[in-house]
Design an enzyme around this catalytic site. Structure first.
Site, PDB file in Angstrom:
ATOM      1  N   GLY A  43       5.134  -1.516   1.070  1.00  0.00           N
ATOM      2  CA  GLY A  43       4.449  -1.363  -0.212  1.00  0.00           C
ATOM      3  C   GLY A  43       5.001  -0.170  -0.960  1.00  0.00           C
ATOM      4  N   GLN A  48       4.997   6.520  -6.954  1.00  0.00           N
ATOM      5  CA  GLN A  48       6.004   6.941  -5.982  1.00  0.00           C
ATOM      6  C   GLN A  48       7.415   6.888  -6.541  1.00  0.00           C
ATOM      7  OE1 GLN A  48       4.243   4.194  -2.805  1.00  0.00           O
ATOM      8  NE2 GLN A  48       5.092   5.894  -1.615  1.00  0.00           N
ATOM      9  N   CYS A  91       3.970   6.208   4.791  1.00  0.00           N
ATOM     10  CA  CYS A  91       4.113   6.141   3.340  1.00  0.00           C
ATOM     11  C   CYS A  91       5.531   6.604   3.008  1.00  0.00           C
ATOM     12  CB  CYS A  91       3.080   7.052   2.692  1.00  0.00           C
ATOM     13  SG  CYS A  91       3.160   7.105   0.894  1.00  0.00           S
ATOM     14  N   LEU A  92       6.205   5.879   2.115  1.00  0.00           N
ATOM     15  CA  LEU A  92       7.590   6.238   1.806  1.00  0.00           C
ATOM     16  C   LEU A  92       7.690   7.626   1.163  1.00  0.00           C
ATOM     17  CD1 LEU A  92       9.090   2.836   0.597  1.00  0.00           C
ATOM     18  CD2 LEU A  92       9.225   3.911   2.850  1.00  0.00           C
ATOM     19  N   HIS A 133      -4.080   1.075   0.522  1.00  0.00           N
ATOM     20  CA  HIS A 133      -3.214   2.263   0.524  1.00  0.00           C
ATOM     21  C   HIS A 133      -2.508   2.399  -0.838  1.00  0.00           C
ATOM     22  CE1 HIS A 133      -0.031   4.958   2.490  1.00  0.00           C
ATOM     23  NE2 HIS A 133       0.513   4.629   1.336  1.00  0.00           N
ATOM     24  N   GLU A 134      -1.931   1.299  -1.306  1.00  0.00           N
ATOM     25  CA  GLU A 134      -1.192   1.351  -2.578  1.00  0.00           C
ATOM     26  C   GLU A 134      -2.138   1.577  -3.751  1.00  0.00           C
ATOM     27  OE1 GLU A 134       1.862   1.742  -2.364  1.00  0.00           O
ATOM     28  OE2 GLU A 134       2.020   1.068  -0.281  1.00  0.00           O
ATOM     29  N   HIS A 137      -2.870   5.123  -4.375  1.00  0.00           N
ATOM     30  CA  HIS A 137      -1.807   5.853  -5.073  1.00  0.00           C
ATOM     31  C   HIS A 137      -2.068   5.899  -6.580  1.00  0.00           C
ATOM     32  CE1 HIS A 137       1.262   6.985  -2.177  1.00  0.00           C
ATOM     33  NE2 HIS A 137       1.285   5.782  -1.638  1.00  0.00           N
TER      34      HIS A 137
HETATM   35 CO    CO Z   1       2.098   5.327   0.168  1.00  0.00          CO
END
Ligand code: CO
Length: 193
Positions: A43, A48, A91-92, A133-134, A137
């Site tokens: 994701g 991000q 998480c990236l 999670h996304e 963000h």
């Molecule tokens: Co993340």
């Protein structure tokens, strides 16, 4: 386009809804998928990649060959959350950090897709976790905000290392100051949100 890492200020930005779905947005989303696959993520949210839009993408298969599993969420709303489950998340924007996060086990999310169609999904398991999670963000909420005290202590050294790396990069002039970042986000928002 590149992925910003903790503690980049855009990760704390609360984004505004997008006004329309157009060719430019489709181009941005295609780029986001490429980046997400390159980093083996499932994701990726607009914050991000330093964009202040209520937009995220998910592909649980995490590979470009699984095009049919690509999901795009524009102006998403989570309308219901049920149950309770704990699992490791990463998480990236937090490379190599994984920690257990407790979240509702199921959720219902509605959004617009890239064709501008209204979509609604009833999700559970990994899909529900990824979407929540996304979605976080977009409100500037990060998975480290949802850790229990033990997990928080465990990840603290890794977070400190990311904070140091961020300050070092900023010292080199590779990252703009907070004021420049928020001015740019405001400009982008005035164009599309
Ligand atoms: Co993340």
């Amino acid at each position: 386009m590149h992925i910003v890492k903790y503690p980049h200020p855009t990760l704390r930005h609360r984004s505004k809804p997008l006004r329309r779905v157009d060719a430019e947005l489709r181009r941005l989303v295609a780029e986001m998928f490429e980046l997400m696959y390159a980093h083996k993520g499932v994701g990726l949210a607009a914050n991000q990649v330093d964009l202040p839009y209520r937009l995220f993408i998910v592909n649980l298969a995490s590979e470009p060959a699984a095009k049919q599993d690509e999901l795009v969420f524009i102006n998403p709303v989570i309308t219901s959350r049920k149950g309770n489950a704990q699992d490791d998340e990463g998480c990236l924007s937090f490379p190599d950090i994984f920690a257990p996060v407790r979240r509702p086990e199921r959720c219902v999310v509605s959004a617009y897709n890239l064709r501008g169609d209204f979509v609604r999904y009833e999700l559970s398991g990994l899909a529900a976790r990824a979407v929540q999670h996304e979605y976080d963000h977009l409100d500037g909420v990060l998975f480290i905000d949802r850790l229990d005290e033990d997990a928080r202590l465990t990840v603290r050294p890794a977070l400190a290392a990311l904070e140091l790396a961020f300050e070092t990069e900023r010292g080199r002039g590779a990252i703009p100051d907070d004021h420049q970042i928020s001015r740019r986000l405001a400009e982008l928002e005035s164009l599309r949100a």
